[in-house]
Design an enzyme around this catalytic site. Sequence first.
Site, PDB file in Angstrom:
ATOM      1  N   CYS A 103       5.295 -16.880 -30.719  1.00 58.97           N
ATOM      2  CA  CYS A 103       6.182 -16.729 -29.967  1.00 58.97           C
ATOM      3  C   CYS A 103       5.989 -18.006 -29.852  1.00 58.97           C
ATOM      4  O   CYS A 103       5.233 -18.447 -29.391  1.00 58.97           O
ATOM      5  CB  CYS A 103       6.406 -16.175 -28.528  1.00 58.97           C
ATOM      6  SG  CYS A 103       7.592 -17.315 -27.649  1.00 58.97           S
ATOM      7  N   CYS A 117      16.505 -19.273 -16.542  1.00 60.37           N
ATOM      8  CA  CYS A 117      15.002 -19.199 -17.461  1.00 60.37           C
ATOM      9  C   CYS A 117      14.491 -20.331 -16.692  1.00 60.37           C
ATOM     10  O   CYS A 117      14.959 -21.561 -16.861  1.00 60.37           O
ATOM     11  CB  CYS A 117      15.738 -19.596 -18.577  1.00 60.37           C
ATOM     12  SG  CYS A 117      14.014 -20.157 -20.253  1.00 60.37           S
TER      13      CYS A 117
HETATM   14  N1  SAH Z   1      16.831 -21.332 -26.103  1.00 59.79           N
HETATM   15  C1  SAH Z   1      16.590 -20.139 -27.344  1.00 59.79           C
HETATM   16  C2  SAH Z   1      14.836 -19.626 -27.402  1.00 59.79           C
HETATM   17  C3  SAH Z   1      14.591 -18.856 -26.265  1.00 59.79           C
HETATM   18  S1  SAH Z   1      14.000 -17.136 -26.407  1.00 59.79           S
HETATM   19  C4  SAH Z   1      17.212 -19.165 -27.088  1.00 59.79           C
HETATM   20  O1  SAH Z   1      17.833 -19.457 -25.796  1.00 59.79           O
HETATM   21  O2  SAH Z   1      17.733 -18.196 -27.377  1.00 59.79           O
HETATM   22  C5  SAH Z   1      14.156 -17.018 -24.578  1.00 59.79           C
HETATM   23  C6  SAH Z   1      14.943 -16.088 -24.334  1.00 59.79           C
HETATM   24  O3  SAH Z   1      13.795 -14.975 -23.255  1.00 59.79           O
HETATM   25  C7  SAH Z   1      15.848 -15.643 -24.799  1.00 59.79           C
HETATM   26  O4  SAH Z   1      16.832 -15.091 -25.087  1.00 59.79           O
HETATM   27  C8  SAH Z   1      16.997 -15.754 -23.168  1.00 59.79           C
HETATM   28  O5  SAH Z   1      18.214 -16.038 -22.826  1.00 59.79           O
HETATM   29  C9  SAH Z   1      15.837 -15.017 -21.950  1.00 59.79           C
HETATM   30  N2  SAH Z   1      15.326 -15.854 -21.116  1.00 59.79           N
HETATM   31  C10 SAH Z   1      15.355 -16.336 -20.317  1.00 59.79           C
HETATM   32  N3  SAH Z   1      15.049 -15.941 -19.440  1.00 59.79           N
HETATM   33  C11 SAH Z   1      14.902 -15.276 -18.961  1.00 59.79           C
HETATM   34  C12 SAH Z   1      14.500 -14.414 -17.864  1.00 59.79           C
HETATM   35  N4  SAH Z   1      14.130 -15.091 -16.521  1.00 59.79           N
HETATM   36  N5  SAH Z   1      14.218 -13.076 -18.179  1.00 59.79           N
HETATM   37  C13 SAH Z   1      14.378 -12.242 -19.402  1.00 59.79           C
HETATM   38  N6  SAH Z   1      14.685 -12.994 -20.574  1.00 59.79           N
HETATM   39  C14 SAH Z   1      15.036 -14.369 -20.405  1.00 59.79           C
END
Ligand code: SAH
Length: 359
Positions: A103, A117
Amino acid sequence: MMDRLTRYDVGRDDLAVILDGQPRYRVDQVWQALNEQCTEPSEWTNLPKALRAELTEALPSALTPITESVSSRGDTVKFLWELAGGERIETVLMLYRDRATVCVSSQAGCAMACGFCATGQAGFTRHLTVGEMVEQIARATARARVAGRRVSNVVYMGMGEPMANEARVWSSVERLHADFGLSARHITISTVGLIPGIRALAQRPLPVNLAVSLHAANDTLRDELVPINRRYPIDALIEACAAYLEVRNRRISFEWAMIDGVNDRDSDAVELAALCRRLRPRAHVNLIPLNPTPGYPTQGSSLRRVHSFRDQLEALGANATVRQNRGTDIDAACGQLAAGQPVQLGRRPGQQPAASTEG
Ligand code: SAH
């Protein structure tokens, strides 16, 4: 930003220039050491010592290891790196029975400001260079080998928004495909829903996977959870996904982090299933309970609710899978990567991103 050239920015031609005056086979030797063995110049004992020293200078590393954390089950490894400017980023290696996935981070921090996030809570610092992205995979590959494993999959799901750094992300994808032997079908780019990025990806020649972090299926809720939705609202986003699917014979994943009482209600399942039906049968929902982060008070849904939500979606004609959560004990799970950066206080979910998303 002028990208500083590091060892994984260098192509074969650049290497030939660096190795000018050396026997020709040296280019292949060094190229293979970098891209196939993923070793450090100090390990290249088949080269004369003086040349090794020269190459250590000429091919600087982009990532300085700070810490490596291993989950209690030993199947998830999180790396914390420092970049040349002092910024910090993280990479996660996940070992499954049938595959090993890296990742990778595409930015130091993130400007998208999703309140749930940890990276979004920390804010944006800068885009990563191609060399900084490729080296994350190279180092994870070297680490996987220690565990007797080969990296088979790469997901751009670490820190940052890949589609805000699309050109460099794409160059790194090409490097992984051409030089690391990774098939495009084993590479996934995840986006918060930047429509220009989805359109760009549809024009790119390699069929990588696209994941869209949806999390809400109506604009009122999504504006709050994923603030960039105000610029790229759901209807336009689904249209861009449909256009993408017309060009690409692939499926799109929708990521859905289930937040207790926020996006796990029956009405959410109904709205989400309706969006999926618009892309039928090529949308697939991935469900996980929200992981805890320091700046967001609401909890993840119970596993029971996650499973019943999945059943509801299926009954409504949408495909959905409950995903396994990895590395929560070392803060390596989705949304938990913050590289030790403090949460920016006073920044609430739903506020407009503070930093520019353009390169
Ligand atoms: N910025 C891009 C890449 C990051 S991927 C995107 O948003 O897709 C990381 C993934 O984890 C994304 O789907 C994001 O929404 C998710 N994510 C973020 N915070 C999270 C949390 N606290 N618990 C679970 N998933 C989360």
